[in-house]
Design a protein around this motif. Structure first.
Motif, PDB file in Angstrom:
ATOM      1  N   ALA A  92      45.352  31.135  38.812  1.00 31.20           N
ATOM      2  CA  ALA A  92      44.992  32.411  38.485  1.00 31.20           C
ATOM      3  C   ALA A  92      43.743  31.906  37.506  1.00 31.20           C
ATOM      4  O   ALA A  92      42.773  32.682  37.410  1.00 31.20           O
ATOM      5  CB  ALA A  92      45.741  33.433  37.710  1.00 31.20           C
ATOM      6  N   ASP A  93      43.983  31.063  36.564  1.00 33.44           N
ATOM      7  CA  ASP A  93      42.712  30.760  35.605  1.00 33.44           C
ATOM      8  C   ASP A  93      41.621  30.096  36.225  1.00 33.44           C
ATOM      9  O   ASP A  93      40.484  30.254  35.870  1.00 33.44           O
ATOM     10  CB  ASP A  93      43.333  29.935  34.702  1.00 33.44           C
ATOM     11  N   MET A  94      41.861  29.455  37.317  1.00 34.61           N
ATOM     12  CA  MET A  94      40.806  28.722  38.207  1.00 34.61           C
ATOM     13  C   MET A  94      39.829  29.925  38.898  1.00 34.61           C
ATOM     14  O   MET A  94      38.631  29.595  38.627  1.00 34.61           O
ATOM     15  CB  MET A  94      41.513  27.929  39.279  1.00 34.61           C
ATOM     16  N   VAL A  95      40.667  30.732  39.395  1.00 37.50           N
ATOM     17  CA  VAL A  95      40.088  32.065  39.871  1.00 37.50           C
ATOM     18  C   VAL A  95      39.092  32.678  38.951  1.00 37.50           C
ATOM     19  O   VAL A  95      37.838  33.164  39.220  1.00 37.50           O
ATOM     20  CB  VAL A  95      41.014  32.821  40.471  1.00 37.50           C
ATOM     21  N   ARG A  96      39.712  33.083  37.693  1.00 38.41           N
ATOM     22  CA  ARG A  96      38.848  33.887  36.659  1.00 38.41           C
ATOM     23  C   ARG A  96      38.044  33.087  36.162  1.00 38.41           C
ATOM     24  O   ARG A  96      36.498  33.471  35.995  1.00 38.41           O
ATOM     25  CB  ARG A  96      39.710  34.021  35.474  1.00 38.41           C
ATOM     26  N   LEU A  97      37.831  31.705  35.912  1.00 41.65           N
ATOM     27  CA  LEU A  97      36.944  30.791  35.591  1.00 41.65           C
ATOM     28  C   LEU A  97      35.650  30.817  36.876  1.00 41.65           C
ATOM     29  O   LEU A  97      34.758  30.811  36.382  1.00 41.65           O
ATOM     30  CB  LEU A  97      37.511  29.531  35.176  1.00 41.65           C
TER      31      LEU A  97
ATOM     32  N   PRO B 240      42.791  26.086  26.263  1.00 41.89           N
ATOM     33  CA  PRO B 240      43.966  25.512  26.458  1.00 41.89           C
ATOM     34  C   PRO B 240      43.991  24.183  27.187  1.00 41.89           C
ATOM     35  O   PRO B 240      44.748  23.259  27.122  1.00 41.89           O
ATOM     36  CB  PRO B 240      45.045  26.485  26.799  1.00 41.89           C
ATOM     37  N   TYR B 241      43.208  24.211  28.408  1.00 41.20           N
ATOM     38  CA  TYR B 241      43.388  23.116  29.268  1.00 41.20           C
ATOM     39  C   TYR B 241      42.522  21.918  28.836  1.00 41.20           C
ATOM     40  O   TYR B 241      42.448  20.721  29.243  1.00 41.20           O
ATOM     41  CB  TYR B 241      42.670  23.466  30.494  1.00 41.20           C
ATOM     42  N   LEU B 242      41.779  22.094  27.686  1.00 42.67           N
ATOM     43  CA  LEU B 242      40.817  21.009  27.124  1.00 42.67           C
ATOM     44  C   LEU B 242      41.624  20.047  25.943  1.00 42.67           C
ATOM     45  O   LEU B 242      41.056  19.247  25.518  1.00 42.67           O
ATOM     46  CB  LEU B 242      39.555  21.807  26.380  1.00 42.67           C
ATOM     47  N   LEU B 243      42.992  20.329  25.800  1.00 44.72           N
ATOM     48  CA  LEU B 243      43.688  19.774  24.848  1.00 44.72           C
ATOM     49  C   LEU B 243      44.331  18.620  25.448  1.00 44.72           C
ATOM     50  O   LEU B 243      45.054  17.672  24.477  1.00 44.72           O
ATOM     51  CB  LEU B 243      44.615  20.629  24.164  1.00 44.72           C
ATOM     52  N   ARG B 244      44.400  18.297  26.595  1.00 48.14           N
ATOM     53  CA  ARG B 244      44.845  17.215  27.334  1.00 48.14           C
ATOM     54  C   ARG B 244      44.061  16.078  27.044  1.00 48.14           C
ATOM     55  O   ARG B 244      42.815  15.900  26.740  1.00 48.14           O
ATOM     56  CB  ARG B 244      45.290  17.561  28.738  1.00 48.14           C
ATOM     57  N   ALA B 245      44.028  14.900  27.711  1.00 46.76           N
ATOM     58  CA  ALA B 245      43.243  13.701  27.792  1.00 46.76           C
ATOM     59  C   ALA B 245      42.151  13.946  28.414  1.00 46.76           C
ATOM     60  O   ALA B 245      41.681  14.579  29.326  1.00 46.76           O
ATOM     61  CB  ALA B 245      43.818  12.558  28.493  1.00 46.76           C
TER      62      ALA B 245
ATOM     63  N   ARG C 186      37.432  18.340  34.037  1.00 43.35           N
ATOM     64  CA  ARG C 186      38.064  17.434  33.232  1.00 43.35           C
ATOM     65  C   ARG C 186      37.374  17.766  31.733  1.00 43.35           C
ATOM     66  O   ARG C 186      36.382  18.140  31.622  1.00 43.35           O
ATOM     67  CB  ARG C 186      37.677  15.945  33.270  1.00 43.35           C
ATOM     68  N   PRO C 187      38.542  17.509  30.603  1.00 44.40           N
ATOM     69  CA  PRO C 187      37.849  17.890  29.243  1.00 44.40           C
ATOM     70  C   PRO C 187      36.681  17.076  28.883  1.00 44.40           C
ATOM     71  O   PRO C 187      35.828  17.402  28.112  1.00 44.40           O
ATOM     72  CB  PRO C 187      39.123  17.609  28.324  1.00 44.40           C
ATOM     73  N   GLY C 188      36.606  15.631  29.286  1.00 46.56           N
ATOM     74  CA  GLY C 188      35.702  15.149  29.115  1.00 46.56           C
ATOM     75  C   GLY C 188      34.262  15.233  29.541  1.00 46.56           C
ATOM     76  O   GLY C 188      33.166  14.757  29.059  1.00 46.56           O
ATOM     77  N   ASP C 189      34.278  16.201  30.560  1.00 46.98           N
ATOM     78  CA  ASP C 189      32.918  16.522  31.331  1.00 46.98           C
ATOM     79  C   ASP C 189      32.577  17.756  30.559  1.00 46.98           C
ATOM     80  O   ASP C 189      31.459  18.346  30.939  1.00 46.98           O
ATOM     81  CB  ASP C 189      33.186  16.927  32.751  1.00 46.98           C
ATOM     82  N   VAL C 190      33.215  18.414  29.514  1.00 48.34           N
ATOM     83  CA  VAL C 190      32.687  19.592  28.830  1.00 48.34           C
ATOM     84  C   VAL C 190      32.020  19.317  27.339  1.00 48.34           C
ATOM     85  O   VAL C 190      32.816  18.610  26.902  1.00 48.34           O
ATOM     86  CB  VAL C 190      33.778  20.776  28.851  1.00 48.34           C
TER      87      VAL C 190
ATOM     88  N   ILE D 236      29.380  27.944  30.315  1.00 49.16           N
ATOM     89  CA  ILE D 236      30.594  28.501  30.245  1.00 49.16           C
ATOM     90  C   ILE D 236      30.489  29.298  29.005  1.00 49.16           C
ATOM     91  O   ILE D 236      30.240  28.937  27.781  1.00 49.16           O
ATOM     92  CB  ILE D 236      31.879  27.772  30.205  1.00 49.16           C
ATOM     93  N   GLY D 237      30.418  30.719  29.398  1.00 48.07           N
ATOM     94  CA  GLY D 237      30.436  31.561  28.041  1.00 48.07           C
ATOM     95  C   GLY D 237      31.716  32.239  27.204  1.00 48.07           C
ATOM     96  O   GLY D 237      32.693  31.384  27.718  1.00 48.07           O
ATOM     97  N   PRO D 238      31.746  32.895  26.400  1.00 42.68           N
ATOM     98  CA  PRO D 238      32.925  32.998  25.554  1.00 42.68           C
ATOM     99  C   PRO D 238      34.296  33.309  26.402  1.00 42.68           C
ATOM    100  O   PRO D 238      35.197  32.816  26.138  1.00 42.68           O
ATOM    101  CB  PRO D 238      32.421  34.452  24.682  1.00 42.68           C
ATOM    102  N   GLU D 239      34.031  34.407  27.497  1.00 44.57           N
ATOM    103  CA  GLU D 239      35.229  34.653  28.161  1.00 44.57           C
ATOM    104  C   GLU D 239      35.749  33.590  28.868  1.00 44.57           C
ATOM    105  O   GLU D 239      37.004  33.390  29.100  1.00 44.57           O
ATOM    106  CB  GLU D 239      34.671  35.847  29.097  1.00 44.57           C
ATOM    107  N   GLY D 240      34.883  32.608  29.611  1.00 46.57           N
ATOM    108  CA  GLY D 240      35.355  31.536  30.306  1.00 46.57           C
ATOM    109  C   GLY D 240      35.688  30.645  29.211  1.00 46.57           C
ATOM    110  O   GLY D 240      36.963  29.654  29.563  1.00 46.57           O
ATOM    111  N   GLN D 241      35.238  30.462  27.866  1.00 45.41           N
ATOM    112  CA  GLN D 241      35.765  29.603  27.144  1.00 45.41           C
ATOM    113  C   GLN D 241      37.363  29.757  26.486  1.00 45.41           C
ATOM    114  O   GLN D 241      38.095  28.995  26.470  1.00 45.41           O
ATOM    115  CB  GLN D 241      34.901  29.547  25.808  1.00 45.41           C
TER     116      GLN D 241
END
Length: 424
Positions: free
Chosen positions: A199-204, A261-266, A219-223, A251-256
């Motif tokens: 669902a989050d993939m679809v929304r983003l 939460p997914y950027l907290l990983r490695a 991946r977090p390192g790409d953002v 990626i705007g505020p809604e996408g952020q």
């Protein structure tokens, strides 16, 4: 001719029933053992070898050419970081019907009529016209490479080039359905049927208009994150990187909010994990079970191995599965094999006929009710074009040519109808 060379023997390869000859330590298969064709090929190879020529260039088969090209493709079609692209698999799909029909045919004997016969099998298989033209183009590319490597006579490739592509309205091949935007109301209705990851993939994807493959490999390192500004995401791989173009997604505020939460990983871990998604889905199914799982069922569930990231295909399948749930696909169409096995009175012929009918009904149902990740990109493109114009849509989608953007962004015919209502 050298008299010191010992003539290689004409041999039988028992596991396959083919004739073979071993020259310079390499086995070459000649076709069915004992046939005149295999004897003729044997004599050609041996004569060429005795004359000091390379036998592979004298009697190269379609099988041989395909294997040589695929070995080349594995090293040539790679991303900048050295990982293999999907191109090798695409060439493998294109070559499959060629090998099935003409695997033992000499390359020099493969001409336009042979290529057209291969194309007919693609039409019979139900492929659409554009896809068939794409596959035939890849087959020609293989023969062009063969000319470059002096494996294929130039005249063979030139003859194949003369085969023109299938044209709309002049072939029995079906036309592909245009990809249309999916209404956001339909997306919202489907979201509850997805796991939270999907669902989050679809929304983003709906918010950013990125390609399905780009959301899968995030991946977090790409953002790059900046306070009070749009974040930027540079995919490690993208569709046009081999042209030297850069792809940057904002990626705007809604996408952020969705992505944070997914950027907290490695930094090198994939944000959206099929493993996490499947664990959530399994947990939900277990909670809704009417009876406890048997030990064997639990063991099979624990033994499943899942990829660490989604591909375009698995992402699309996850969305299709959600659509089937959200729009209540009939179980007899969703689980065809399971339902057909219940009827023990059917003969094998009846079973095959009924299964084909059910598969056609299921395909028709999915065509009406299911949507794909690519439609989300079209939806966003249409919205951006309506509000900010074609150039803005072109920049956001990452298209070099605005004509490509026009394919994605549906024209707003409402405005045209309103104008004509006033002045027409």
């Amino acid at each position: 001719m050298s008299l010191s060379k010992r003539k290689p023997a004409y041999l039988l390869h028992r596991p396959t029933g083919q004739a073979r000859v071993r020259i310079s330590g390499k086995d070459t298969y000649l076709g069915k053992f004992g046939t005149p064709e295999s004897r003729e090929r044997y004599e050609e190879l041996v004569t060429a070898w005795l004359m000091g020529q390379d036998p592979s260039q004298v009697a190269l088969t379609i099988d041989d050419l395909a294997l040589l090209f695929l070995d080349f493709a594995k090293t040539y079609y790679r991303h900048r970081d050295g990982t293999e692209t999907r191109s090798t698999n695409h060439f493998r799909q294109a070559l499959r019907p060629v090998i099935q029909l003409y695997g033992q045919t000499l390359v020099r004997d493969f001409g336009p009529r042979s290529l057209k016969r291969v194309r007919e099998t693609m039409i019979e298989a139900g492929h659409c016209r554009n896809y068939i033209n794409c596959l035939v183009g890849k087959i020609k590319r293989v023969f062009r490479w063969g000319v470059e490597e002096e494996l294929v006579p130039p005249g063979v490739y030139q003859a194949l080039v003369a085969v023109s592509g299938l044209r709309e309205g002049r072939t029995a091949a079906r036309e592909s359905d245009p990809v249309r935007p999916v209404p956001e109301s339909i997306v919202e209705r489907t979201l509850p049927a997805f796991t939270s990851v999907v669902a989050d993939m679809v929304r983003l994807q709906l918010l950013t208009g990125m390609r399905p493959g780009e959301v899968c490999q995030l991946r977090p390192g790409d953002v790059t994150r900046r306070d009070n500004e749009a974040w930027s995401y540079i995919p490690r791989h993208h569709k046009t990187e081999h042209h030297g173009r850069q792809r940057k997604i904002f990626i705007g505020p809604e996408g952020q909010k969705i992505l944070a939460p997914y950027l907290l990983r490695a930094a090198d871990a994939y944000c959206f994990s099929p493993r996490e998604s499947e664990q959530e889905r399994s947990r939900t199914r277990r909670e809704s079970r009417q009876s406890p799982m048997t030990p064997s069922q639990a063991r099979r569930a624990d033994q499943r191995t899942l990829c660490e990231f989604y591909t375009k295909d698995t992402y699309n399948r996850a969305i299709q599965r959600g659509c089937e749930t959200a729009f209540e696909m009939p179980d007899e169409l969703r689980y065809i094999d399971r339902f057909l096995k219940r009827d023990k009175s059917l003969t094998p012929a009846q079973l095959a006929k009924l299964k084909k009918e059910r598969q056609l009904e299921a395909a028709a149902w999915r065509k009406e009710h299911c949507w794909s990740p690519n439609q989300l990109r079209h939806t966003r493109a249409t919205t951006i074009r309506e509000r900010f114009g074609l150039e803005a849509a072109q920049i956001v989608l990452g298209h070099a040519d605005p004509k490509v953007t026009e394919i994605y962004a549906e024209r707003d015919f409402t405005k045209a109808a309103e104008i004509m209502r006033l002045i027409g």
